[in-house]
Design a protein around this motif. Structure first.
Motif, PDB file in Angstrom:
ATOM      1  N   PHE A   1       0.871  -1.172  -0.103  1.00 54.78           N
ATOM      2  CA  PHE A   1       0.097   0.078   0.026  1.00 54.78           C
ATOM      3  C   PHE A   1       0.786   1.267  -0.120  1.00 54.78           C
ATOM      4  N   ASP A   2       2.152   1.064   0.340  1.00 52.43           N
ATOM      5  CA  ASP A   2       3.109   2.361   0.336  1.00 52.43           C
ATOM      6  C   ASP A   2       3.665   2.669  -1.038  1.00 52.43           C
TER       7      ASP A   2
ATOM      8  N   LEU B   1      -3.735   8.831  -7.814  1.00 53.11           N
ATOM      9  CA  LEU B   1      -5.176   8.102  -8.011  1.00 53.11           C
ATOM     10  C   LEU B   1      -5.392   6.761  -8.463  1.00 53.11           C
ATOM     11  N   PRO B   2      -4.474   6.393  -9.399  1.00 53.37           N
ATOM     12  CA  PRO B   2      -4.560   5.164  -9.616  1.00 53.37           C
ATOM     13  C   PRO B   2      -4.097   4.114  -8.512  1.00 53.37           C
ATOM     14  N   GLY B   3      -3.200   4.553  -7.772  1.00 53.51           N
ATOM     15  CA  GLY B   3      -2.717   3.871  -6.860  1.00 53.51           C
ATOM     16  C   GLY B   3      -3.800   3.589  -5.662  1.00 53.51           C
ATOM     17  N   LYS B   4      -4.665   4.429  -5.369  1.00 59.61           N
ATOM     18  CA  LYS B   4      -5.677   4.551  -4.446  1.00 59.61           C
ATOM     19  C   LYS B   4      -6.859   3.522  -5.009  1.00 59.61           C
ATOM     20  N   VAL B   5      -6.863   3.585  -6.266  1.00 64.70           N
ATOM     21  CA  VAL B   5      -8.311   2.584  -7.052  1.00 64.70           C
ATOM     22  C   VAL B   5      -7.688   1.176  -6.638  1.00 64.70           C
ATOM     23  N   VAL B   6      -6.432   0.713  -7.014  1.00 65.04           N
ATOM     24  CA  VAL B   6      -5.744  -0.380  -6.844  1.00 65.04           C
ATOM     25  C   VAL B   6      -5.807  -1.009  -5.472  1.00 65.04           C
ATOM     26  N   THR B   7      -5.401   0.229  -4.662  1.00 64.76           N
ATOM     27  CA  THR B   7      -5.584  -0.212  -3.158  1.00 64.76           C
ATOM     28  C   THR B   7      -7.118  -0.753  -2.807  1.00 64.76           C
TER      29      THR B   7
ATOM     30  N   LEU C   1       3.368  -9.424   0.165  1.00 66.13           N
ATOM     31  CA  LEU C   1       3.308  -8.033  -0.283  1.00 66.13           C
ATOM     32  C   LEU C   1       3.177  -6.996   0.844  1.00 66.13           C
ATOM     33  N   VAL C   2       2.380  -7.255   1.983  1.00 67.48           N
ATOM     34  CA  VAL C   2       2.101  -6.272   2.886  1.00 67.48           C
ATOM     35  C   VAL C   2       3.252  -6.591   4.159  1.00 67.48           C
TER      36      VAL C   2
ATOM     37  N   ALA D   1      -6.879   1.663   6.079  1.00 69.59           N
ATOM     38  CA  ALA D   1      -5.945   2.663   6.764  1.00 69.59           C
ATOM     39  C   ALA D   1      -5.181   3.291   5.904  1.00 69.59           C
ATOM     40  N   ARG D   2      -4.372   2.889   5.118  1.00 74.02           N
ATOM     41  CA  ARG D   2      -3.618   3.353   4.042  1.00 74.02           C
ATOM     42  C   ARG D   2      -4.184   4.212   3.027  1.00 74.02           C
ATOM     43  N   LEU D   3      -5.370   3.660   2.740  1.00 70.85           N
ATOM     44  CA  LEU D   3      -6.469   4.385   1.634  1.00 70.85           C
ATOM     45  C   LEU D   3      -6.673   5.621   2.047  1.00 70.85           C
ATOM     46  N   LEU D   4      -6.929   5.779   3.564  1.00 72.17           N
ATOM     47  CA  LEU D   4      -7.522   6.795   4.194  1.00 72.17           C
ATOM     48  C   LEU D   4      -6.483   7.749   4.670  1.00 72.17           C
ATOM     49  N   ASN D   5      -5.244   7.411   4.575  1.00 65.05           N
ATOM     50  CA  ASN D   5      -4.215   8.081   5.044  1.00 65.05           C
ATOM     51  C   ASN D   5      -4.151   8.189   6.765  1.00 65.05           C
ATOM     52  N   ARG D   6      -4.384   6.936   7.298  1.00 65.06           N
ATOM     53  CA  ARG D   6      -4.530   6.917   8.493  1.00 65.06           C
ATOM     54  C   ARG D   6      -3.067   6.175   8.885  1.00 65.06           C
ATOM     55  N   SER D   7      -2.736   6.250  10.163  1.00 62.31           N
ATOM     56  CA  SER D   7      -1.754   5.445  10.716  1.00 62.31           C
ATOM     57  C   SER D   7      -1.813   4.108  11.340  1.00 62.31           C
ATOM     58  N   PHE D   8      -3.049   3.946  11.960  1.00 65.00           N
ATOM     59  CA  PHE D   8      -3.516   2.647  12.555  1.00 65.00           C
ATOM     60  C   PHE D   8      -4.329   2.234  11.813  1.00 65.00           C
ATOM     61  N   HIS D   9      -4.539   0.754  11.937  1.00 63.55           N
ATOM     62  CA  HIS D   9      -5.675  -0.106  11.282  1.00 63.55           C
ATOM     63  C   HIS D   9      -6.645  -0.561  12.053  1.00 63.55           C
TER      64      HIS D   9
END
Length: 852
Positions: free
Chosen positions: A553-554, A563-569, A687-688, A781-789
């Motif tokens: 996700f990074d 934008l494409p990165g967020k869509v694939v995420t 991957l993660v 969490a990464r999609l919404l730019n948050r630090s914790f899941h």
């Protein structure tokens, strides 16, 4: 090296530094013949009455005579060596410093406390010291000081309670205790602003982290020897005026099952008693629940020889097994509580007579069965075996939730109850110390004094959990923080993550799935799929290697754009959620068909989803530790399937799989490999998780590859076992052939082993589901730019839960599996290959030494 003494106050400063400013060091200023003088002593060791009568009064009344002639103590000597002066203080001697005199006087005034010191009533021992703490703080500190003449033993005094002004003492070894631990304890103590503090129990509740946890997070003891043993491991003891109880922190679960007798007994005997205590833990919380499960749900597990005796015992009882158990358990608790409140002789008589009379009368009246009386009696005895009163009370409480779970879900409820308990223990970290250490995290070196006790000379390494400054008996120092900021896992934990994620629902249905296209060559199709997974694993590893400190996700936005990165995420989040939901669907289908046909779907799935929420709300390290701890379940389940080779009623026919590799044809083998893809999903978590795994890139690849091949070989072995035992016609008729074989297996006292198998297998299914919840929640969490899941765990669990609750027939389930399988080709092969090509062609990779 000798030190000649300057003026008295300079000497005092040197002594304070040598004793690390311990606050039980007392000074008294005098004036003799116009010169300053100082008396220095440890009031926890020296006798104040002797100091007054034998030193102070003579010095102040006769100033014209030499000191050696005035003082009436039996032993007095001059000393100029600072080290010997400090040693004298630790022996209870008084130091007299005179201005202008290069030497000091060491005067013998040891304290001979003679209060009513006796053995604690609630912590009996057979061998060793029988002297316990009393209700006077100075006496208790004296008992600790007498057990080690070491200048590093330090005492800190605090006064807490605005109205009660309770004096407490922190005792620790200055050269062993973790400074961060001391700061944290002092911080919590200073934060107490209560008016009243009457006992250490008040303090314990104020400074512990999880007030609603059933488990004690600080060890209560009245033994000076036990306190000294924990101090030597780098822990801290807290004592209060007016109480004979000392609190020790930080402690682990194992500390409550250790007794002073263990270290005064032979190694084999001590280890045996330890094992008995740990068995009593499970007996005390599980025995009534197991009985309720057998009577209410799983009567088939009772051997034939015991069916009629148990039937005749329970058929006249008018209550359900749960009410019957509650009636007796509450009666036992009433007898126990009444026995405590009455005088000792009367209380003992009440316990014996009350138990016999009430139990016999209840059986004769037909209110309870004989078997239930035996079960409850064994449960009560097991709870009294635990050396710690606090832990024993917690265990007695925990049996009641397990009774309700077993009355609702049977064996499945017991397994998930244990799972909830294990997750809670794994997440509990009082003062930054993992409560279940050294099991989670797994530290084999620290296992020397847990379930068993090795010889004393083998215990040459202090436990790591308290993070002592000196880890071994040799002079090796260790520094560390209370908690690590970066979440990291070992390669062994990484292996267990992949293994548990792959080995989920598929072992039960995979033989049937691959036998449809590949027939008796299905086991070869599984091996072929394992080869394909290994190739895909190399691809994922090559991609991760270019971004060693970033996860999927990074680096998606970096390679594809924001934008494409967020869509694939978002696509990966949907894929992981659907995979987890599919696991829930398959899990319910099997449990509903073979184990709990009348239990509603929402309850069975809710049991797993709630456990998943609890686990995934922690961090990756907790999950990895737990999976590694439970890895033995996989071997146990495989061995249970292997019993088919020992069953005289099961015919193993090699001709069913002959000729090898020539039955299905290559195209059908490929179709069988396709059917195996869902079974081996789980390796994609590299991957993660890759950046969180410790070690080299090659080591990470080896761990992931080893996990994949263990899963592949186990799947292939199970498939081959089924195909040797069942004919092709039988294979085409039985969707879960492994359970069918186990259900038919019987051996003396073992009936319906499939019920045990399914109960344990549920934990593996839970592990796989939890992993996908973690992957999806982290992606959210990464999609919404948050630090914790953690905030997104509940949402992902509910999404998977709702999808699994939708009405589904077998055709819909098969379609769902195919959707996930075909999607995996895109998300695990297609997209990573595209990302790798973009990274290589565009020259995008993480520079060495750069962190996200």
């Amino acid at each position: 090296m000798e030190k000649r003494f300057p003026p008295p106050h300079d000497n005092l400063k040197s002594i304070r530094q040598a004793l690390f400013h311990t606050q039980d060091l007392t000074t008294r200023e005098l004036s003799r013949n116009g010169r300053d003088a100082l008396l220095v002593y440890l009031h926890t060791l020296a006798d104040g009455e002797k100091i007054r009568e034998g030193i102070l009064d003579p010095l102040l009344s006769t100033e014209d005579k030499p000191v050696m002639e005035v003082i009436t103590s039996a032993q007095i000597k001059k000393e100029a060596d600072l080290n010997r002066v400090n040693s004298g203080l630790l022996l209870g001697q008084v130091v007299l410093l005179l201005e202008g005199v290069q030497e000091c006087f060491l005067i013998e005034t040891p304290s001979l406390f003679k209060p009513n010191i006796s053995e604690p009533d609630n912590e009996k021992v057979i061998r060793g010291s029988h002297v316990g703490f009393v209700e006077t703080l100075s006496v208790n500190l004296h008992l600790i000081r007498k057990r080690t003449e070491n200048r590093h033993l330090t005492v800190r005094y605090l006064t807490i309670g605005k109205m009660t002004q309770t004096k407490i003492a922190l005792v620790y070894m200055h050269n062993l205790v973790n400074p961060d631990l001391m700061k944290e304890i002092e911080k919590r103590l200073h934060s107490i602003q209560a008016d009243t503090l009457l006992s250490p129990g008040f303090i314990e509740e104020y400074i512990e982290e999880k007030s609603f946890s059933p488990f004690p997070q600080m060890l209560n003891t009245e033994w000076p020897d036990r306190v000294m043993g924990h101090l030597m491991e780098g822990r801290v003891a807290l004592l209060a005026e007016g109480s004979p109880t000392a609190l020790i922190a930080p402690v682990t679960f194992n500390a409550f099952y250790q007794s002073p007798d263990d270290y005064n007994s032979r190694t084999v005997v001590a280890s045996f008693m330890r094992v008995i205590r740990f068995i009593s833990f499970f007996t005390a919380i599980l025995l009534p629940a197991f009985y309720i499960s057998v009577v209410a749900f799983h009567f088939e597990v009772i051997p034939v020889e015991l069916v009629f005796p148990m039937k005749s015992s329970v058929e006249t009882v008018p209550f359900t097994p749960l009410l019957e158990a509650l009636l007796l358990e509450l009666t036992v608790e009433l007898i126990r509580e009444g026995g405590i409140r009455l005088p000792s002789p009367v209380g003992q008589t009440l316990g014996i007579v009350g138990g016999l009379v009430i139990g016999e009368s209840a059986v004769q009246a037909g209110l309870v069965s004989n078997t239930m009386v035996i079960v409850v009696a064994l449960t009560a005895l097991s709870s009294f075996v635990i050396p710690s009163h606090g832990m024993g009370a917690s265990i007695r409480f925990l049996r009641f939730p397990f009774m309700f779970l077993s009355a609702t879900f049977g064996f499945l409820g017991i397994c998930f109850g244990l799972l909830y308990l294990l997750i809670h223990l794994a997440k509990l970290s009082p003062f930054g110390t993992p409560y279940f250490s050294p099991a989670t995290p797994l530290r084999l070196r620290d296992m020397k004094d847990t379930l068993i006790r090795l010889p004393i000379w083998k215990l040459n390494r202090r436990p790591v959990d308290a993070e002592p400054q000196k880890l071994t008996q040799e002079r090796y120092s260790r520094s560390g923080n209370m908690a690590e900021n970066k979440v990291s896992i070992t390669q062994g934990q990484f292996l267990s993550l992949i293994l548990h994620t792959q080995f989920a629902t598929s072992p039960l249905s995979l033989p049937y799935a691959v036998a449809t296209p590949a027939k008796a060559d299905g086991w070869i199709a599984v091996l072929l799929c394992g080869v394909g997974v290994q190739i895909a694993l190399l691809l994922l590893w090559a991609l991760n290697r270019r971004f060693p400190s970033r996860d999927l996700f990074d680096f998606l936005p970096r390679l594809l754009g924001k934008l494409p990165g967020k869509v694939v995420t978002a696509g990966y989040i949907i894929f992981f959620t659907l995979t987890g939901s599919t696991i829930l669907i398959l899990y319910f289908g099997i449990i509903h068909s073979w184990m709990l046909p009348t239990t509603p779907k929402w309850a069975i799935l809710g049991l797993m989803v709630l456990a998943g929420m609890q686990l995934v709300s922690g961090n990756l390290r907790i999950m990895a530790r737990l999976y590694l701890f439970m890895s033995g379940l996989i071997l146990l389940l495989v061995l249970s399937v292997s019993l088919v080779y020992l069953d005289p009623y099961t015919e193993v026919n090699v001709h069913y799989v002959m000729p090898i590799g020539q039955i299905a044809g290559f195209m059908n083998l490929l179709k069988g490999a396709h059917e195996s893809v869902f079974a081996l999903l789980g390796f994609e978590l590299i991957l993660v998780v890759y950046p969180f795994v410790e070690g080299s890139a090659t080591g990470k690849l080896k761990a992931a590859s080893l996990a994949n091949w263990i899963s592949t070989l186990l799947y292939s072995f199970l498939t081959l076992t089924v195909m040797l035992a069942l004919s092709p016609v039988e294979m085409s008729l039985i969707p879960e052939p492994l359970i069918y074989m186990l259900k038919a297996f019987t051996y003396r006292l073992v009936e319906r082993p499939d019920l045990y198998f399914l109960s344990l297998w549920s934990i593996l299914a839970f592990s796989s589901f939890s992993t996908y919840v973690y992957l999806a929640s982290l992606g959210t969490a990464r999609l919404l730019n948050r630090s914790f899941h953690r905030k997104w765990v509940i949402g992902i669990c509910l999404a998977g839960y709702v999808l699994a609750l939708l009405p589904q027939g077998q055709h819909v389930v098969d379609t769902w599996i195919q959707i996930v399988t075909w999607s995996s080709y895109g998300f695990i092969l297609g997209l990573p290959l595209l990302l790798l090509l973009i990274s290589i062609l565009a020259g995008k990779k993480e520079e060495r030494g750069v962190t996200p």
